[in-house]
Scaffold this motif. Structure first.
Motif, PDB file in Angstrom:
ATOM      1  N   ILE A 270       0.830  -1.212   0.000  1.00 41.41           N
ATOM      2  CA  ILE A 270       0.000   0.000   0.000  1.00 41.41           C
ATOM      3  C   ILE A 270       0.867   1.267   0.000  1.00 41.41           C
ATOM      4  CG2 ILE A 270      -1.968  -1.125   1.084  1.00 41.41           C
ATOM      5  CD1 ILE A 270      -1.198   0.349   3.681  1.00 41.41           C
ATOM      6  N   SER A 271       2.149   1.127  -0.235  1.00 42.58           N
ATOM      7  CA  SER A 271       3.052   2.282  -0.264  1.00 42.58           C
ATOM      8  C   SER A 271       2.710   3.172  -1.467  1.00 42.58           C
ATOM      9  CB  SER A 271       4.481   1.767  -0.391  1.00 42.58           C
ATOM     10  OG  SER A 271       5.386   2.831  -0.280  1.00 42.58           O
ATOM     11  N   PRO A 272       2.664   4.514  -1.279  1.00 46.14           N
ATOM     12  CA  PRO A 272       2.401   5.394  -2.432  1.00 46.14           C
ATOM     13  C   PRO A 272       3.486   5.203  -3.488  1.00 46.14           C
ATOM     14  CG  PRO A 272       2.367   6.647  -0.382  1.00 46.14           C
ATOM     15  CD  PRO A 272       2.849   5.280  -0.044  1.00 46.14           C
ATOM     16  N   ASN A 273       3.080   4.972  -4.695  1.00 40.05           N
ATOM     17  CA  ASN A 273       4.049   4.707  -5.760  1.00 40.05           C
ATOM     18  C   ASN A 273       4.074   5.812  -6.800  1.00 40.05           C
ATOM     19  OD1 ASN A 273       5.641   2.489  -5.465  1.00 40.05           O
ATOM     20  ND2 ASN A 273       4.420   1.136  -6.705  1.00 40.05           N
ATOM     21  N   ARG A 274       3.000   6.623  -6.807  1.00 37.87           N
ATOM     22  CA  ARG A 274       2.939   7.736  -7.753  1.00 37.87           C
ATOM     23  C   ARG A 274       2.300   8.886  -6.989  1.00 37.87           C
ATOM     24  NH1 ARG A 274      -1.094   5.462 -11.661  1.00 37.87           N
ATOM     25  NH2 ARG A 274      -1.744   4.379  -9.784  1.00 37.87           N
ATOM     26  N   ILE A 275       3.044   9.957  -6.819  1.00 39.05           N
ATOM     27  CA  ILE A 275       2.533  11.084  -6.044  1.00 39.05           C
ATOM     28  C   ILE A 275       2.127  12.199  -7.026  1.00 39.05           C
ATOM     29  CG2 ILE A 275       3.090  12.785  -4.270  1.00 39.05           C
ATOM     30  CD1 ILE A 275       5.034  10.702  -3.088  1.00 39.05           C
ATOM     31  N   PHE A 276       0.831  12.482  -7.074  1.00 36.54           N
ATOM     32  CA  PHE A 276       0.306  13.487  -8.001  1.00 36.54           C
ATOM     33  C   PHE A 276      -0.007  14.759  -7.215  1.00 36.54           C
ATOM     34  CE2 PHE A 276      -1.053   9.346  -9.757  1.00 36.54           C
ATOM     35  CZ  PHE A 276      -0.580   9.447 -11.067  1.00 36.54           C
ATOM     36  N   VAL A 277       0.533  15.893  -7.680  1.00 42.46           N
ATOM     37  CA  VAL A 277       0.246  17.147  -6.987  1.00 42.46           C
ATOM     38  C   VAL A 277      -0.255  18.175  -7.999  1.00 42.46           C
ATOM     39  CG1 VAL A 277       2.683  17.884  -7.086  1.00 42.46           C
ATOM     40  CG2 VAL A 277       1.158  18.892  -5.391  1.00 42.46           C
ATOM     41  N   GLN A 278      -1.288  18.933  -7.568  1.00 42.12           N
ATOM     42  CA  GLN A 278      -1.871  19.912  -8.496  1.00 42.12           C
ATOM     43  C   GLN A 278      -0.913  21.095  -8.673  1.00 42.12           C
ATOM     44  OE1 GLN A 278      -5.990  20.537  -7.600  1.00 42.12           O
ATOM     45  NE2 GLN A 278      -6.440  21.101  -9.719  1.00 42.12           N
ATOM     46  N   ARG A 279      -0.861  21.596  -9.902  1.00 46.17           N
ATOM     47  CA  ARG A 279       0.207  22.528 -10.306  1.00 46.17           C
ATOM     48  C   ARG A 279       0.409  23.728  -9.362  1.00 46.17           C
ATOM     49  NH1 ARG A 279       2.908  22.193 -14.834  1.00 46.17           N
ATOM     50  NH2 ARG A 279       1.286  20.917 -15.795  1.00 46.17           N
ATOM     51  N   SER A 280      -0.692  24.369  -8.938  1.00 45.73           N
ATOM     52  CA  SER A 280      -0.521  25.624  -8.206  1.00 45.73           C
ATOM     53  C   SER A 280       0.121  25.437  -6.825  1.00 45.73           C
ATOM     54  CB  SER A 280      -1.859  26.342  -8.071  1.00 45.73           C
ATOM     55  OG  SER A 280      -2.683  25.602  -7.212  1.00 45.73           O
ATOM     56  N   ILE A 281       0.116  24.233  -6.288  1.00 48.74           N
ATOM     57  CA  ILE A 281       0.744  24.027  -4.969  1.00 48.74           C
ATOM     58  C   ILE A 281       1.971  23.117  -5.060  1.00 48.74           C
ATOM     59  CG2 ILE A 281      -1.318  24.463  -3.554  1.00 48.74           C
ATOM     60  CD1 ILE A 281      -1.392  21.258  -3.367  1.00 48.74           C
ATOM     61  N   ALA A 282       2.417  22.826  -6.278  1.00 46.84           N
ATOM     62  CA  ALA A 282       3.553  21.908  -6.447  1.00 46.84           C
ATOM     63  C   ALA A 282       4.806  22.445  -5.746  1.00 46.84           C
ATOM     64  CB  ALA A 282       3.826  21.671  -7.928  1.00 46.84           C
ATOM     65  N   GLY A 283       5.005  23.762  -5.781  1.00 46.03           N
ATOM     66  CA  GLY A 283       6.205  24.361  -5.173  1.00 46.03           C
ATOM     67  C   GLY A 283       6.302  24.066  -3.681  1.00 46.03           C
ATOM     68  N   PRO A 284       5.330  24.557  -2.876  1.00 50.27           N
ATOM     69  CA  PRO A 284       5.427  24.304  -1.430  1.00 50.27           C
ATOM     70  C   PRO A 284       5.358  22.817  -1.074  1.00 50.27           C
ATOM     71  CG  PRO A 284       3.358  25.419  -1.995  1.00 50.27           C
ATOM     72  CD  PRO A 284       4.219  25.449  -3.216  1.00 50.27           C
ATOM     73  N   PHE A 285       4.618  22.049  -1.854  1.00 54.80           N
ATOM     74  CA  PHE A 285       4.530  20.606  -1.578  1.00 54.80           C
ATOM     75  C   PHE A 285       5.910  19.965  -1.729  1.00 54.80           C
ATOM     76  CE2 PHE A 285       4.011  16.219  -3.035  1.00 54.80           C
ATOM     77  CZ  PHE A 285       3.232  15.705  -2.020  1.00 54.80           C
TER      78      PHE A 285
END
Ligand code: ADP
Length: 466
Positions: A270-285
Protein backbone atom coordinates in the motif's frame (compact mmCIF):
# COMPACT_ATOMS: atom_id res chain seq x y z
CA UNK A 1 14.48 -35.06 1.97
CA UNK A 2 15.74 -35.48 5.46
CA UNK A 3 14.19 -33.18 8.01
CA UNK A 4 17.63 -32.49 9.46
CA UNK A 5 18.36 -30.19 6.53
CA UNK A 6 18.27 -26.56 7.49
CA UNK A 7 18.70 -23.25 5.71
CA UNK A 8 20.37 -20.10 6.99
CA UNK A 9 18.62 -16.83 7.90
CA UNK A 10 20.43 -13.49 7.57
CA UNK A 11 20.14 -9.95 8.92
CA UNK A 12 19.61 -7.62 5.92
CA UNK A 13 21.28 -4.71 7.77
CA UNK A 14 24.53 -6.52 8.51
CA UNK A 15 24.66 -9.60 6.32
CA UNK A 16 25.21 -11.72 9.45
CA UNK A 17 23.60 -15.11 9.88
CA UNK A 18 21.12 -14.94 12.75
CA UNK A 19 19.75 -18.45 12.73
CA UNK A 20 18.41 -21.26 10.59
CA UNK A 21 15.16 -23.09 9.88
CA UNK A 22 14.11 -26.56 8.77
CA UNK A 23 14.13 -26.91 5.02
CA UNK A 24 10.79 -28.51 4.24
CA UNK A 25 9.66 -29.74 0.85
CA UNK A 26 6.71 -31.51 -0.75
CA UNK A 27 6.81 -34.38 1.79
CA UNK A 28 6.68 -32.05 4.80
CA UNK A 29 3.86 -30.10 3.15
CA UNK A 30 1.84 -33.30 2.62
CA UNK A 31 2.51 -34.45 6.19
CA UNK A 32 1.35 -31.10 7.58
CA UNK A 33 -1.78 -31.20 5.43
CA UNK A 34 -2.41 -34.70 6.77
CA UNK A 35 -2.14 -33.41 10.34
CA UNK A 36 -4.47 -30.49 9.58
CA UNK A 37 -6.95 -32.81 7.87
CA UNK A 38 -6.97 -35.18 10.84
CA UNK A 39 -7.39 -32.34 13.33
CA UNK A 40 -10.17 -30.59 11.40
CA UNK A 41 -13.33 -32.44 12.60
CA UNK A 42 -12.57 -31.97 16.31
CA UNK A 43 -11.52 -28.33 15.90
CA UNK A 44 -14.57 -27.49 13.78
CA UNK A 45 -16.78 -29.09 16.44
CA UNK A 46 -14.97 -27.51 19.38
CA UNK A 47 -17.30 -24.53 19.66
CA UNK A 48 -16.78 -20.86 19.00
CA UNK A 49 -16.23 -19.93 22.65
CA UNK A 50 -13.40 -22.39 23.07
CA UNK A 51 -11.70 -21.22 19.87
CA UNK A 52 -12.19 -17.59 20.88
CA UNK A 53 -10.59 -18.25 24.27
CA UNK A 54 -7.48 -19.73 22.65
CA UNK A 55 -7.15 -16.82 20.24
CA UNK A 56 -7.57 -14.39 23.10
CA UNK A 57 -4.86 -16.20 25.05
CA UNK A 58 -2.58 -15.97 21.99
CA UNK A 59 -3.33 -12.24 21.81
CA UNK A 60 -2.27 -11.76 25.43
CA UNK A 61 0.85 -13.85 24.96
CA UNK A 62 1.85 -11.95 21.84
CA UNK A 63 1.55 -8.63 23.64
CA UNK A 64 3.54 -9.95 26.58
CA UNK A 65 6.32 -10.94 24.18
CA UNK A 66 6.10 -7.72 22.17
CA UNK A 67 9.65 -6.59 22.87
CA UNK A 68 11.27 -9.89 22.10
CA UNK A 69 9.25 -10.35 18.89
CA UNK A 70 10.01 -6.82 17.72
CA UNK A 71 13.75 -7.35 18.20
CA UNK A 72 13.62 -10.61 16.29
CA UNK A 73 11.69 -8.89 13.49
CA UNK A 74 14.20 -6.05 13.22
CA UNK A 75 17.09 -8.52 13.11
CA UNK A 76 15.41 -10.75 10.55
CA UNK A 77 13.56 -8.24 8.37
CA UNK A 78 15.36 -4.95 8.98
CA UNK A 79 12.59 -2.47 9.87
CA UNK A 80 13.31 0.07 12.62
CA UNK A 81 12.52 -1.25 16.09
CA UNK A 82 9.71 1.24 16.66
CA UNK A 83 7.99 0.03 13.47
CA UNK A 84 8.53 -3.58 14.53
CA UNK A 85 6.81 -2.80 17.84
CA UNK A 86 3.91 -1.27 15.93
CA UNK A 87 3.67 -4.35 13.74
CA UNK A 88 3.54 -6.75 16.69
CA UNK A 89 0.63 -4.72 18.08
CA UNK A 90 -1.09 -4.79 14.67
CA UNK A 91 -0.50 -8.55 14.48
CA UNK A 92 -1.95 -9.07 17.95
CA UNK A 93 -4.98 -6.97 16.96
CA UNK A 94 -5.98 -9.68 14.46
CA UNK A 95 -5.91 -12.31 17.21
CA UNK A 96 -8.14 -10.13 19.38
CA UNK A 97 -10.52 -9.10 16.61
CA UNK A 98 -11.08 -12.66 15.40
CA UNK A 99 -11.33 -13.98 18.97
CA UNK A 100 -14.31 -11.67 19.22
CA UNK A 101 -15.71 -12.35 15.75
CA UNK A 102 -15.56 -16.13 16.30
CA UNK A 103 -18.67 -15.73 18.45
CA UNK A 104 -20.56 -13.87 15.75
CA UNK A 105 -20.76 -16.45 13.01
CA UNK A 106 -24.51 -16.14 12.64
CA UNK A 107 -26.79 -18.26 10.52
CA UNK A 108 -30.18 -17.31 9.09
CA UNK A 109 -33.74 -18.51 8.85
CA UNK A 110 -35.58 -17.70 5.65
CA UNK A 111 -39.38 -17.63 5.22
CA UNK A 112 -40.58 -20.12 2.64
CA UNK A 113 -43.45 -19.78 0.17
CA UNK A 114 -44.63 -23.16 1.46
CA UNK A 115 -46.19 -23.09 4.92
CA UNK A 116 -44.91 -26.58 5.66
CA UNK A 117 -41.30 -25.70 4.83
CA UNK A 118 -38.51 -24.08 6.87
CA UNK A 119 -35.20 -22.84 5.49
CA UNK A 120 -32.16 -22.72 7.74
CA UNK A 121 -28.77 -21.35 6.69
CA UNK A 122 -25.71 -22.49 8.58
CA UNK A 123 -22.14 -21.22 8.26
CA UNK A 124 -19.46 -23.89 8.34
CA UNK A 125 -15.66 -23.76 8.22
CA UNK A 126 -14.37 -24.42 4.69
CA UNK A 127 -11.89 -27.07 5.88
CA UNK A 128 -8.12 -27.28 5.66
CA UNK A 129 -6.52 -23.96 4.67
CA UNK A 130 -3.03 -23.55 3.22
CA UNK A 131 -1.46 -20.12 3.51
CA UNK A 132 1.65 -18.48 2.12
CA UNK A 133 2.97 -15.23 3.58
CA UNK A 134 5.61 -12.65 2.59
CA UNK A 135 8.63 -11.20 4.39
CA UNK A 136 7.73 -7.50 4.52
CA UNK A 137 5.30 -7.83 7.46
CA UNK A 138 6.53 -11.16 8.81
CA UNK A 139 4.28 -11.36 11.89
CA UNK A 140 1.05 -9.53 11.05
CA UNK A 141 0.60 -11.22 7.66
CA UNK A 142 0.54 -14.51 9.55
CA UNK A 143 -2.04 -13.58 12.19
CA UNK A 144 -4.20 -11.92 9.52
CA UNK A 145 -4.68 -15.40 8.02
CA UNK A 146 -4.32 -17.75 10.97
CA UNK A 147 -6.68 -15.87 13.31
CA UNK A 148 -9.76 -15.88 11.03
CA UNK A 149 -9.05 -19.46 9.91
CA UNK A 150 -8.95 -20.73 13.48
CA UNK A 151 -11.92 -18.57 14.52
CA UNK A 152 -14.02 -20.06 11.72
CA UNK A 153 -13.08 -23.61 12.77
CA UNK A 154 -10.62 -24.30 9.96
CA UNK A 155 -7.24 -25.91 10.46
CA UNK A 156 -4.25 -24.40 8.71
CA UNK A 157 -0.83 -25.10 7.23
CA UNK A 158 1.32 -22.03 6.67
CA UNK A 159 4.51 -21.47 4.73
CA UNK A 160 6.25 -18.20 5.58
CA UNK A 161 8.73 -16.42 3.30
CA UNK A 162 12.07 -18.19 3.10
CA UNK A 163 13.80 -15.09 4.45
CA UNK A 164 11.68 -14.66 7.61
CA UNK A 165 11.01 -18.12 9.05
CA UNK A 166 12.14 -17.18 12.57
CA UNK A 167 9.31 -14.68 13.07
CA UNK A 168 6.89 -17.34 11.84
CA UNK A 169 8.30 -19.87 14.28
CA UNK A 170 7.85 -17.40 17.13
CA UNK A 171 4.17 -16.87 16.17
CA UNK A 172 3.49 -20.61 16.00
CA UNK A 173 5.17 -21.11 19.39
CA UNK A 174 2.71 -18.57 20.79
CA UNK A 175 -0.22 -20.44 19.28
CA UNK A 176 1.02 -23.67 20.83
CA UNK A 177 1.51 -22.01 24.21
CA UNK A 178 -2.01 -20.60 23.94
CA UNK A 179 -3.34 -24.16 23.76
CA UNK A 180 -4.11 -24.47 20.06
CA UNK A 181 -4.11 -28.27 19.67
CA UNK A 182 -1.54 -30.14 17.66
CA UNK A 183 -2.42 -30.37 13.97
CA UNK A 184 -4.69 -27.32 14.07
CA UNK A 185 -1.96 -24.81 13.18
CA UNK A 186 1.01 -26.19 11.28
CA UNK A 187 4.12 -24.46 10.02
CA UNK A 188 6.23 -25.59 7.07
CA UNK A 189 9.41 -23.59 6.54
CA UNK A 190 11.24 -24.04 3.26
CA UNK A 191 14.15 -22.52 1.37
CA UNK A 192 12.46 -23.25 -1.94
CA UNK A 193 8.79 -22.25 -1.97
CA UNK A 194 7.64 -23.74 -5.26
CA UNK A 195 7.31 -27.46 -4.34
CA UNK A 196 5.43 -26.60 -1.14
CA UNK A 197 3.17 -24.18 -3.02
CA UNK A 198 2.39 -26.84 -5.59
CA UNK A 199 1.38 -29.39 -2.94
CA UNK A 200 -0.77 -26.75 -1.19
CA UNK A 201 -2.65 -26.04 -4.41
CA UNK A 202 -3.00 -29.58 -5.71
CA UNK A 203 -3.63 -31.73 -2.60
CA UNK A 204 -7.36 -32.53 -2.64
CA UNK A 205 -7.60 -32.39 1.16
CA UNK A 206 -6.98 -28.64 1.04
CA UNK A 207 -10.12 -26.55 0.53
CA UNK A 208 -8.72 -23.05 0.58
CA UNK A 209 -5.58 -21.14 -0.37
CA UNK A 210 -4.73 -17.78 1.16
CA UNK A 211 -1.73 -16.00 -0.31
CA UNK A 212 0.01 -12.65 0.18
CA UNK A 213 2.85 -11.86 -2.19
CA UNK A 214 3.58 -10.92 -5.76
CA UNK A 215 0.97 -10.79 -8.52
CA UNK A 216 3.09 -13.17 -10.57
CA UNK A 217 3.14 -15.93 -7.94
CA UNK A 218 -0.50 -15.28 -7.03
CA UNK A 219 -1.54 -15.89 -10.62
CA UNK A 220 0.29 -19.21 -10.68
CA UNK A 221 -1.27 -20.40 -7.42
CA UNK A 222 -4.73 -19.34 -8.61
CA UNK A 223 -4.31 -21.39 -11.79
CA UNK A 224 -3.19 -24.45 -9.85
CA UNK A 225 -6.02 -24.11 -7.33
CA UNK A 226 -8.61 -23.77 -10.09
CA UNK A 227 -8.40 -27.44 -11.03
CA UNK A 228 -10.02 -28.43 -7.74
CA UNK A 229 -12.14 -25.29 -7.31
CA UNK A 230 -10.39 -24.44 -4.11
CA UNK A 231 -11.44 -21.20 -2.49
CA UNK A 232 -8.75 -18.56 -2.95
CA UNK A 233 -7.84 -15.27 -1.26
CA UNK A 234 -5.02 -13.33 -2.92
CA UNK A 235 -3.40 -10.23 -1.53
CA UNK A 236 -1.04 -9.10 -4.31
CA UNK A 237 0.93 -6.09 -5.52
CA UNK A 238 -0.13 -2.46 -5.63
CA UNK A 239 0.73 0.80 -7.36
CA UNK A 240 -0.91 3.32 -5.07
CA UNK A 241 -1.61 6.85 -6.29
CA UNK A 242 -1.26 9.65 -3.73
CA UNK A 243 -3.21 12.68 -4.97
CA UNK A 244 -2.90 16.16 -3.52
CA UNK A 245 -5.43 18.77 -4.68
CA UNK A 246 -4.80 22.50 -4.43
CA UNK A 247 -7.57 22.92 -1.86
CA UNK A 248 -5.50 20.89 0.62
CA UNK A 249 -2.68 22.18 2.81
CA UNK A 250 0.42 21.26 0.78
CA UNK A 251 2.68 21.18 3.82
CA UNK A 252 0.42 18.83 5.75
CA UNK A 253 0.01 16.62 2.68
CA UNK A 254 3.78 16.50 2.07
CA UNK A 255 4.35 15.42 5.67
CA UNK A 256 1.77 12.67 5.18
CA UNK A 257 3.37 11.56 1.92
CA UNK A 258 6.82 11.30 3.51
CA UNK A 259 5.48 9.46 6.55
CA UNK A 260 3.70 6.76 4.57
CA UNK A 261 6.18 6.51 1.68
CA UNK A 262 9.17 5.55 3.83
CA UNK A 263 7.34 3.16 6.14
CA UNK A 264 9.07 -0.20 5.96
CA UNK A 265 11.56 1.37 3.49
CA UNK A 266 8.71 1.60 0.99
CA UNK A 267 8.33 -2.17 1.03
CA UNK A 268 4.57 -2.32 1.43
CA UNK A 269 1.88 -3.14 -1.09
CA UNK A 270 0.00 0.00 0.00
CA UNK A 271 3.05 2.28 -0.26
CA UNK A 272 2.40 5.39 -2.43
CA UNK A 273 4.05 4.71 -5.76
CA UNK A 274 2.94 7.74 -7.75
CA UNK A 275 2.53 11.08 -6.04
CA UNK A 276 0.31 13.49 -8.00
CA UNK A 277 0.25 17.15 -6.99
CA UNK A 278 -1.87 19.91 -8.50
CA UNK A 279 0.21 22.53 -10.31
CA UNK A 280 -0.52 25.62 -8.21
CA UNK A 281 0.74 24.03 -4.97
CA UNK A 282 3.55 21.91 -6.45
CA UNK A 283 6.20 24.36 -5.17
CA UNK A 284 5.43 24.30 -1.43
CA UNK A 285 4.53 20.61 -1.58
CA UNK A 286 7.86 19.61 -3.12
CA UNK A 287 9.79 21.91 -0.82
CA UNK A 288 8.37 20.26 2.31
CA UNK A 289 8.63 16.79 0.85
CA UNK A 290 12.27 17.35 -0.04
CA UNK A 291 13.06 18.48 3.51
CA UNK A 292 11.27 15.47 4.93
CA UNK A 293 13.02 13.05 2.58
CA UNK A 294 16.42 14.47 3.43
CA UNK A 295 15.65 14.33 7.15
CA UNK A 296 15.15 10.53 7.09
CA UNK A 297 17.86 8.70 9.00
CA UNK A 298 18.98 5.56 7.29
CA UNK A 299 20.57 2.84 9.36
CA UNK A 300 20.33 -0.45 11.18
CA UNK A 301 16.81 -0.74 12.62
CA UNK A 302 18.28 -1.65 16.02
CA UNK A 303 19.60 1.90 16.30
CA UNK A 304 16.74 3.91 17.86
CA UNK A 305 17.50 6.92 15.67
CA UNK A 306 17.01 5.09 12.35
CA UNK A 307 13.79 5.91 10.53
CA UNK A 308 14.55 3.93 7.36
CA UNK A 309 16.08 0.47 7.42
CA UNK A 310 17.71 -1.56 4.67
CA UNK A 311 16.05 -2.96 1.62
CA UNK A 312 15.50 -6.61 1.83
CA UNK A 313 17.88 -8.06 -0.73
CA UNK A 314 20.36 -7.31 -3.47
CA UNK A 315 17.58 -7.97 -5.97
CA UNK A 316 15.39 -5.33 -4.33
CA UNK A 317 18.27 -2.87 -4.35
CA UNK A 318 18.95 -3.48 -8.04
CA UNK A 319 15.28 -3.06 -8.97
CA UNK A 320 14.95 0.24 -7.10
CA UNK A 321 18.14 1.62 -8.61
CA UNK A 322 17.12 0.52 -12.10
CA UNK A 323 13.84 2.45 -11.78
CA UNK A 324 15.59 5.55 -10.45
CA UNK A 325 18.30 5.58 -13.13
CA UNK A 326 15.74 4.93 -15.86
CA UNK A 327 13.64 7.89 -14.63
CA UNK A 328 16.68 10.21 -14.53
CA UNK A 329 17.76 9.11 -18.01
CA UNK A 330 14.28 9.96 -19.30
CA UNK A 331 14.26 13.45 -17.81
CA UNK A 332 13.13 13.17 -14.17
CA UNK A 333 14.74 15.63 -11.76
CA UNK A 334 16.56 14.13 -8.77
CA UNK A 335 15.77 16.19 -5.65
CA UNK A 336 17.22 13.79 -3.05
CA UNK A 337 18.98 10.43 -2.80
CA UNK A 338 19.32 8.37 -5.94
CA UNK A 339 21.99 5.94 -4.89
CA UNK A 340 22.98 3.02 -2.71
CA UNK A 341 24.50 4.03 0.64
CA UNK A 342 27.82 2.40 1.42
CA UNK A 343 29.42 4.61 4.06
CA UNK A 344 30.85 2.72 7.05
CA UNK A 345 28.63 -0.07 8.33
CA UNK A 346 25.98 0.68 5.70
CA UNK A 347 28.14 -1.15 3.16
CA UNK A 348 27.27 -4.45 4.87
CA UNK A 349 23.53 -4.10 4.25
CA UNK A 350 21.20 -3.26 1.37
CA UNK A 351 20.73 0.44 2.11
CA UNK A 352 19.34 2.86 -0.46
CA UNK A 353 19.12 6.61 0.06
CA UNK A 354 15.57 7.98 0.49
CA UNK A 355 14.94 9.40 -2.96
CA UNK A 356 12.74 12.15 -4.37
CA UNK A 357 12.13 12.50 -8.11
CA UNK A 358 10.07 15.24 -9.76
CA UNK A 359 8.95 15.67 -13.37
CA UNK A 360 8.15 11.97 -13.60
CA UNK A 361 6.37 11.03 -16.84
CA UNK A 362 4.35 8.11 -18.15
CA UNK A 363 7.19 6.68 -20.24
CA UNK A 364 9.27 5.88 -17.16
CA UNK A 365 9.39 2.44 -15.54
CA UNK A 366 8.66 3.96 -12.14
CA UNK A 367 5.35 5.31 -13.44
CA UNK A 368 4.16 1.80 -14.34
CA UNK A 369 5.99 -0.69 -12.09
CA UNK A 370 5.63 -1.32 -8.39
CA UNK A 371 8.80 0.04 -6.72
CA UNK A 372 8.90 -1.55 -3.24
CA UNK A 373 11.59 0.88 -2.16
CA UNK A 374 12.26 4.33 -0.64
CA UNK A 375 11.56 6.38 -3.75
CA UNK A 376 8.94 9.14 -4.04
CA UNK A 377 8.15 9.98 -7.70
CA UNK A 378 6.17 13.21 -8.16
CA UNK A 379 3.94 14.09 -11.11
CA UNK A 380 2.26 17.48 -11.53
CA UNK A 381 -1.36 17.54 -12.78
CA UNK A 382 -3.91 20.18 -13.74
CA UNK A 383 -7.47 18.87 -13.43
CA UNK A 384 -9.44 16.42 -11.32
CA UNK A 385 -10.56 14.53 -14.39
CA UNK A 386 -6.99 14.18 -15.63
CA UNK A 387 -5.62 12.92 -12.31
CA UNK A 388 -8.42 10.40 -11.86
CA UNK A 389 -7.66 8.95 -15.27
CA UNK A 390 -3.92 8.78 -14.52
CA UNK A 391 -4.49 7.24 -11.08
CA UNK A 392 -6.74 4.53 -12.52
CA UNK A 393 -4.41 3.82 -15.44
CA UNK A 394 -2.81 0.76 -13.86
CA UNK A 395 -3.56 -2.93 -13.68
CA UNK A 396 -3.29 -2.74 -9.89
CA UNK A 397 -6.10 -1.74 -7.55
CA UNK A 398 -5.10 -1.95 -3.91
CA UNK A 399 -4.63 1.35 -2.01
CA UNK A 400 -5.02 5.00 -3.00
CA UNK A 401 -4.75 8.29 -1.13
CA UNK A 402 -6.36 11.69 -1.65
CA UNK A 403 -5.78 15.03 0.06
CA UNK A 404 -8.60 17.55 -0.36
CA UNK A 405 -10.71 19.80 1.84
CA UNK A 406 -13.59 19.76 -0.63
CA UNK A 407 -16.24 17.31 0.54
CA UNK A 408 -17.86 16.80 -2.86
CA UNK A 409 -14.49 16.17 -4.46
CA UNK A 410 -13.57 13.74 -1.68
CA UNK A 411 -16.75 11.78 -2.40
CA UNK A 412 -16.19 11.86 -6.18
CA UNK A 413 -12.67 10.52 -5.70
CA UNK A 414 -13.80 7.86 -3.22
CA UNK A 415 -16.32 6.64 -5.77
CA UNK A 416 -14.14 7.15 -8.87
CA UNK A 417 -10.88 5.56 -7.77
CA UNK A 418 -10.70 1.91 -8.84
CA UNK A 419 -8.96 0.67 -5.71
CA UNK A 420 -10.02 -1.51 -2.79
CA UNK A 421 -8.84 1.07 -0.26
CA UNK A 422 -9.14 4.87 -0.45
CA UNK A 423 -7.54 7.04 2.25
CA UNK A 424 -9.07 10.52 2.27
CA UNK A 425 -6.70 12.86 4.14
CA UNK A 426 -5.70 9.62 5.84
CA UNK A 427 -2.39 7.82 5.44
CA UNK A 428 -3.31 4.80 7.53
CA UNK A 429 -6.62 3.39 6.30
CA UNK A 430 -5.92 -0.05 7.77
CA UNK A 431 -7.06 -1.86 10.91
CA UNK A 432 -7.91 -5.39 12.00
CA UNK A 433 -11.52 -4.16 12.07
CA UNK A 434 -11.54 -2.89 8.46
CA UNK A 435 -11.62 -4.93 5.22
CA UNK A 436 -8.22 -4.86 3.48
CA UNK A 437 -7.82 -6.00 -0.10
CA UNK A 438 -7.64 -5.07 -3.73
CA UNK A 439 -9.26 -5.44 -7.12
CA UNK A 440 -7.88 -6.31 -10.58
CA UNK A 441 -4.22 -7.45 -10.43
CA UNK A 442 -4.10 -6.68 -6.72
CA UNK A 443 -6.08 -9.80 -5.96
CA UNK A 444 -9.25 -11.33 -4.58
CA UNK A 445 -10.98 -11.31 -1.23
CA UNK A 446 -10.57 -9.24 1.91
CA UNK A 447 -8.60 -9.67 5.12
CA UNK A 448 -9.51 -8.31 8.53
CA UNK A 449 -13.04 -7.20 9.50
CA UNK A 450 -16.10 -9.44 9.30
CA UNK A 451 -15.36 -9.86 5.58
CA UNK A 452 -12.05 -11.48 6.56
CA UNK A 453 -13.93 -14.20 8.42
CA UNK A 454 -16.34 -14.79 5.53
CA UNK A 455 -13.38 -15.98 3.45
CA UNK A 456 -13.09 -19.03 5.70
CA UNK A 457 -16.78 -19.90 5.84
CA UNK A 458 -19.02 -21.99 3.64
CA UNK A 459 -22.79 -21.51 3.45
CA UNK A 460 -25.05 -24.55 3.95
CA UNK A 461 -28.79 -24.48 3.32
CA UNK A 462 -31.20 -26.78 5.11
CA UNK A 463 -34.71 -27.20 3.73
CA UNK A 464 -37.05 -28.81 6.28
CA UNK A 465 -40.56 -30.08 5.48
CA UNK A 466 -42.58 -30.33 8.66
P1 ADP B 1 8.09 -11.03 -3.09
O1 ADP B 1 8.60 -10.71 -4.48
O2 ADP B 1 7.42 -9.92 -2.43
O3 ADP B 1 9.06 -11.77 -2.23
P2 ADP B 1 6.78 -13.51 -3.65
O4 ADP B 1 5.44 -13.68 -4.26
O5 ADP B 1 7.97 -14.01 -4.39
O6 ADP B 1 6.87 -11.97 -3.33
O7 ADP B 1 6.82 -14.12 -2.20
C1 ADP B 1 5.74 -14.15 -1.33
C2 ADP B 1 5.58 -15.53 -0.77
O8 ADP B 1 5.34 -16.42 -1.86
C3 ADP B 1 6.80 -16.07 -0.05
O9 ADP B 1 6.37 -16.87 1.05
C4 ADP B 1 7.44 -16.95 -1.10
O10 ADP B 1 8.21 -17.99 -0.53
C5 ADP B 1 6.23 -17.50 -1.80
N1 ADP B 1 6.49 -18.01 -3.14
C6 ADP B 1 7.33 -17.52 -4.08
N2 ADP B 1 7.30 -18.29 -5.19
C7 ADP B 1 6.41 -19.29 -4.96
C8 ADP B 1 5.93 -20.41 -5.70
N3 ADP B 1 6.34 -20.65 -6.93
N4 ADP B 1 5.01 -21.20 -5.12
C9 ADP B 1 4.59 -20.95 -3.88
N5 ADP B 1 4.98 -19.93 -3.13
C10 ADP B 1 5.89 -19.10 -3.65
Amino acid sequence: MSSSMRFAVFNPATGEQIGSALDGGADEARAAIGAAYAAFPAWAASGAYERAAKLYRAYELMLSKRDELARLMTAEQGKPLKMAHAEVKYAADFLLWFAEEAKRVYGETIPSARVDQRFLVRREPVGVVCAITPWNYPVSMITRKVAPALAAGCTIVLKPAETTPLCALAVFNILEEAGVPRGVANLVTAANPAPVGEVFCTDPRVRKISFTGSTEVGRKLYQWAAAQFKRVSLELGGHAPFIVFDDADPVHAAKGAAAVKFLNTGQACISPNRIFVQRSIAGPFLETLQKRVMAQRVGNGMDETSTVGPLFSQRALDKVDLQVQDAIARGAKLLAGGKRLVDGDLARGFFYAPTLLSEVTADMRIYREETFGPVAPVIVFDTEQEVLAMANDTGYGLASYVYTQNLSRAMRMFEGLQFGIVGINDINPTSAAAPFGGIKDSGLGREGARQGLEEYLETKLGGFSI
